[in-house]
Scaffold this motif. Sequence first.
Motif, mmCIF file in Angstrom:
data_model
loop_
_atom_site.group_PDB
_atom_site.id
_atom_site.type_symbol
_atom_site.label_atom_id
_atom_site.label_comp_id
_atom_site.label_asym_id
_atom_site.label_seq_id
_atom_site.Cartn_x
_atom_site.Cartn_y
_atom_site.Cartn_z
ATOM 1 N N GLN A 20 -4.741 1.551 3.129
ATOM 2 C CA GLN A 20 -3.647 0.678 2.705
ATOM 3 C C GLN A 20 -4.069 -0.073 1.434
ATOM 4 N N PRO A 21 -4.234 0.648 0.319
ATOM 5 C CA PRO A 21 -4.658 -0.020 -0.923
ATOM 6 C C PRO A 21 -3.567 -0.956 -1.433
ATOM 7 N N PRO A 22 -3.935 -1.987 -2.179
ATOM 8 C CA PRO A 22 -2.919 -2.895 -2.737
ATOM 9 C C PRO A 22 -1.938 -2.128 -3.621
ATOM 10 N N PRO A 23 -0.636 -2.332 -3.444
ATOM 11 C CA PRO A 23 0.340 -1.662 -4.317
ATOM 12 C C PRO A 23 0.188 -2.121 -5.757
ATOM 13 N N LEU A 24 0.494 -1.229 -6.704
ATOM 14 C CA LEU A 24 0.257 -1.499 -8.122
ATOM 15 C C LEU A 24 1.540 -1.511 -8.936
#
Length: 313
Positions: A66-70
């Motif tokens: 769940q990487p930070p959205p960019l």
Amino acid sequence: MQQISNSKQSWLVPLICLFAGGALIGISTNLAKYAVAVGLTPLAFLFWALMGAAIILLAAALLRHQPPPLSARSFEYYFVAALVSVAGANLLLFSAIPHVGAGFVALIISLPPLLTYLGALMMRIEPFTVMRACGVVAALIGVGVLAAHKFSAPEASVFWIVVALCGPVLLAIGNIYRTLRWPDDASPTALAPGMLIASVLLLGMMGLVPGFSVTVPLGELLPLGLILLQACVFAGQFLLLFLLQKTGGPVLLSLLGSVGAVVGVPVAVFLQGESPPEGLILGASLIALGIALVTWGGVKMAAEPLREPKEQS
């Protein structure tokens, strides 16, 4: 009835987040005072501790895929939330702690509930309920009793008291902003590290201003160990903050400070040697009453829509 039971159980998660996150806030204010005593500036302590917390939460988010959205919306969210909820508010509070005491700062972090509740009502995020309103007012009166005694103390520094009081205002603004601008389909695990990374960048730019610095004494283990401990506290605190934001709403979220006061004041008194605040018993009792009323009001709000179909049938 099963639906009502599940609804009540769903409030167990925000309650755990509330009490655990509030306890970490109380610990954090005391660590900030101790950091100054061992030679760390508030800016340096906050900068490096937040960097450590950002690394911890980013690693956790990547492990959960769940990487930070960019997106552009996410970047706006990170930097605005970082400015009002993390970098700005904590820098004001940490800077004031050496002048007004960790116990007082732990207490005034309880002030956001009224501001958050009023803002939530104005923006129609929260419906008005008498029970929750009474809970917020009770918590506010409890903090007001304690703050009034602080202002009347002969050694009180009015300037630093005012600086400290600006922190809760920013925290209340952050509570509303994060609710209104929460990026679509983003999880708390993904958003928390993004906000902390933005906070580190903002504080790092401030460290470039003449008269400010983020340097730490590298030859001593105690300051480094204290930064590492605060990084772990921040990681837990902000992850719980986002979980509570998602599951409990902005008003319940704002009571984190009230729990922090109940934990932080005894730590400041018994471990830091501060004098107990005047009116502590009355103030803490009102704060506890406020938490109970707001929490129980939220449980009733969650259960009532599920009862209506059964009553109509």
